[in-house]
Design a protein around this motif. Structure first.
Motif, PDB file in Angstrom:
ATOM      1  N   ILE A  27      -7.924  -2.736   1.936  1.00  0.00           N
ATOM      2  CA  ILE A  27      -7.226  -1.446   2.012  1.00  0.00           C
ATOM      3  C   ILE A  27      -5.906  -1.470   1.256  1.00  0.00           C
ATOM      4  O   ILE A  27      -5.298  -0.419   1.041  1.00  0.00           O
ATOM      5  CB  ILE A  27      -6.970  -1.008   3.466  1.00  0.00           C
ATOM      6  CG1 ILE A  27      -5.914  -1.899   4.133  1.00  0.00           C
ATOM      7  CG2 ILE A  27      -8.264  -0.997   4.272  1.00  0.00           C
ATOM      8  CD1 ILE A  27      -5.476  -1.418   5.503  1.00  0.00           C
ATOM      9  N   TYR A  28      -5.447  -2.672   0.844  1.00  0.00           N
ATOM     10  CA  TYR A  28      -4.147  -2.789   0.193  1.00  0.00           C
ATOM     11  C   TYR A  28      -4.290  -2.752  -1.331  1.00  0.00           C
ATOM     12  O   TYR A  28      -5.308  -3.162  -1.888  1.00  0.00           O
ATOM     13  CB  TYR A  28      -3.456  -4.077   0.625  1.00  0.00           C
ATOM     14  CG  TYR A  28      -3.213  -4.140   2.117  1.00  0.00           C
ATOM     15  CD1 TYR A  28      -2.209  -3.369   2.701  1.00  0.00           C
ATOM     16  CD2 TYR A  28      -4.003  -4.938   2.937  1.00  0.00           C
ATOM     17  CE1 TYR A  28      -1.982  -3.407   4.072  1.00  0.00           C
ATOM     18  CE2 TYR A  28      -3.787  -4.991   4.305  1.00  0.00           C
ATOM     19  CZ  TYR A  28      -2.782  -4.223   4.867  1.00  0.00           C
ATOM     20  OH  TYR A  28      -2.567  -4.247   6.224  1.00  0.00           O
ATOM     21  N   ASP A  29      -3.226  -2.265  -1.985  1.00  0.00           N
ATOM     22  CA  ASP A  29      -3.229  -2.177  -3.446  1.00  0.00           C
ATOM     23  C   ASP A  29      -2.856  -3.503  -4.100  1.00  0.00           C
ATOM     24  O   ASP A  29      -3.403  -3.866  -5.135  1.00  0.00           O
ATOM     25  CB  ASP A  29      -2.224  -1.104  -3.907  1.00  0.00           C
ATOM     26  CG  ASP A  29      -2.499   0.254  -3.303  1.00  0.00           C
ATOM     27  OD1 ASP A  29      -3.678   0.637  -3.234  1.00  0.00           O
ATOM     28  OD2 ASP A  29      -1.532   0.926  -2.892  1.00  0.00           O
TER      29      ASP A  29
ATOM     30  N   CYS B  79      -6.820  -6.878  -7.294  1.00  0.00           N
ATOM     31  CA  CYS B  79      -5.507  -6.474  -6.794  1.00  0.00           C
ATOM     32  C   CYS B  79      -4.643  -6.044  -7.975  1.00  0.00           C
ATOM     33  O   CYS B  79      -4.660  -6.677  -9.031  1.00  0.00           O
ATOM     34  CB  CYS B  79      -4.813  -7.625  -6.074  1.00  0.00           C
ATOM     35  SG  CYS B  79      -5.737  -8.331  -4.694  1.00  0.00           S
TER      36      CYS B  79
ATOM     37  N   ARG C 293       0.857  -1.186   0.000  1.00  0.00           N
ATOM     38  CA  ARG C 293       0.000   0.000   0.000  1.00  0.00           C
ATOM     39  C   ARG C 293       0.894   1.237   0.000  1.00  0.00           C
ATOM     40  O   ARG C 293       1.832   1.318   0.794  1.00  0.00           O
ATOM     41  CB  ARG C 293      -0.915   0.025   1.228  1.00  0.00           C
ATOM     42  CG  ARG C 293      -1.920   1.196   1.223  1.00  0.00           C
ATOM     43  CD  ARG C 293      -2.806   1.167   2.445  1.00  0.00           C
ATOM     44  NE  ARG C 293      -2.054   1.467   3.652  1.00  0.00           N
ATOM     45  CZ  ARG C 293      -2.385   1.028   4.863  1.00  0.00           C
ATOM     46  NH1 ARG C 293      -3.426   0.244   5.016  1.00  0.00           N
ATOM     47  NH2 ARG C 293      -1.657   1.357   5.912  1.00  0.00           N
ATOM     48  N   ASP C 294       0.603   2.145  -0.911  1.00  0.00           N
ATOM     49  CA  ASP C 294       1.382   3.397  -1.003  1.00  0.00           C
ATOM     50  C   ASP C 294       2.877   3.133  -1.107  1.00  0.00           C
ATOM     51  O   ASP C 294       3.704   3.838  -0.529  1.00  0.00           O
ATOM     52  CB  ASP C 294       1.097   4.304   0.196  1.00  0.00           C
ATOM     53  CG  ASP C 294      -0.372   4.716   0.271  1.00  0.00           C
ATOM     54  OD1 ASP C 294      -1.005   4.813  -0.799  1.00  0.00           O
ATOM     55  OD2 ASP C 294      -0.871   4.923   1.390  1.00  0.00           O
TER      56      ASP C 294
END
Length: 236
Positions: free
Chosen positions: A196-198, A219, A155-156
Motif C-alpha cells: 500500500i506504500y509508495d 517502490c 504514502r501520500d
C-alpha cells in the motif's frame, strides 16, 4: 568471542554526529545486557573518534564512519568502517531490491554481536532468493529493519513507521521530517500490507537507502530526497 553492543558514528566537518544519542544507546546496552556501566567523557570519545579517522587518512571533504564496540567485560574498541561518497546524510545512489525474511533478534533489539550474526544469515537467505537485502520481520509479521537500519514507508507524502527502534538516526529522522514539513505517522509496517506504500526506505549512520523493490513489488523514490535534506538540515 566476547559479546558486545555497538554503534556506528558519522564523522563530518570535525564533529562526531549524534554522539550523545549513540553513547546513550551504548550505555543502555551495557547496563541491560552486561550489567556494566559505560559512562565515558564525551569530549574524550569524540577526540578519539576523530583521531581514529585521521589515522585512517579519511578525506576531510566527505563523511567517515567509526564504530564503537562495548564488550561484556567492559572493554571498548573503536573500529574504522571507511568513508562515504557523500558529505553528510544523503540518499544513497544504490537502491537494493529486498525480500521480507522472518528473523527474530536474540534478547534485545539493540545492535549486538549476536544480532550482527543473525542479520548476516538473513542477508544470505535474501541472496538465495535473488534479492540484495533482507527486511527483517518479527513473529507478528511486523517489518523492523534491514540489518540495524530501521524501515520506514511513505504514502501520500507522509512517512510511516515506529519510534521504538533503538537508533540515534530514528530520533534525527523525526527532527528532519519536521524541518522538511513532512508528517510522521506512528504505525507498524505489516509484511502483508507493504504494497500500500509508495516508497520504502531505511535510515542508518550513512543516511537513507531507498528500496527499489520489496517482495517483487516496485517502490518509487521521490519524497526521500526531501527527507534526507531535512535530516542534514536538522544536524548542521
Amino acid at each position: 568471542m566476547i559479546p558486545y553492543v555497538y554503534q556506528t558514528i558519522h564523522l563530518f566537518g570535525g564533529r562526531a554526529r549524534l554522539l550523545d544519542e549513540h553513547l546513550a544507546v551504548l550505555a543502555a546496552g551495557a547496563a541491560t545486557l552486561f550489567g556494566r556501566s559505560y559512562r565515558p567523557e564525551r569530549r574524550d570519545v569524540e577526540r578519539r573518534l576523530l583521531a581514529a579517522a585521521r589515522a585512517e587518512r579519511y578525506p576531510a571533504a566527505v563523511s567517515g564512519f567509526v564504530r564503537i564496540e562495548v564488550a561484556a567485560d567492559g572493554t571498548e574498541r573503536l573500529r574504522p568502517l571507511g568513508t562515504s561518497l557523500y558529505a553528510g546524510y544523503a540518499v544513497r545512489s544504490l537502491r537494493p531490491a529486498a525480500v521480507t525474511i522472518p528473523c527474530e533478534r536474540l534478547l534485545t533489539e539493540l545492535p549486538t554481536s549476536a544480532s550482527e550474526a543473525a542479520d548476516a544469515l538473513a542477508a544470505e537467505a535474501a541472496r538465495r532468493l535473488g534479492a540484495d537485502a533482507a527486511v527483517r520481520c518479527d513473529a507478528a509479521g511486523i517489518c523492523r529493519s534491514v540489518g540495524d537500519a530501521p524501515l520506514f514507508a511513505i504514502r501520500d507524502g507522509a512517512v510511516y513507521g515506529e519510534r521504538r527502534h533503538p537508533s540515534a538516526e530514528t530520533l534525527l529522522l523525526e527532527r528532519g521530517l519536521a524541518a522538511a514539513g513532512i508528517r510522521f505517522e506512528e504505525q507498524p509496517l505489516r509484511r502483508s500490507a507493504l504494497g500500500i506504500y509508495d516508497e520504502l526506505f531505511v535510515v542508518d549512520y550513512r543516511g537513507i537507502t531507498s528500496l527499489s523493490r520489496c517482495d517483487g513489488l516496485p517502490c518509487m523514490s521521490i519524497v526521500v530526497d526531501r527527507v534526507a535534506a531535512g535530516m542534514e538540515a536538522a544536524v548542521r
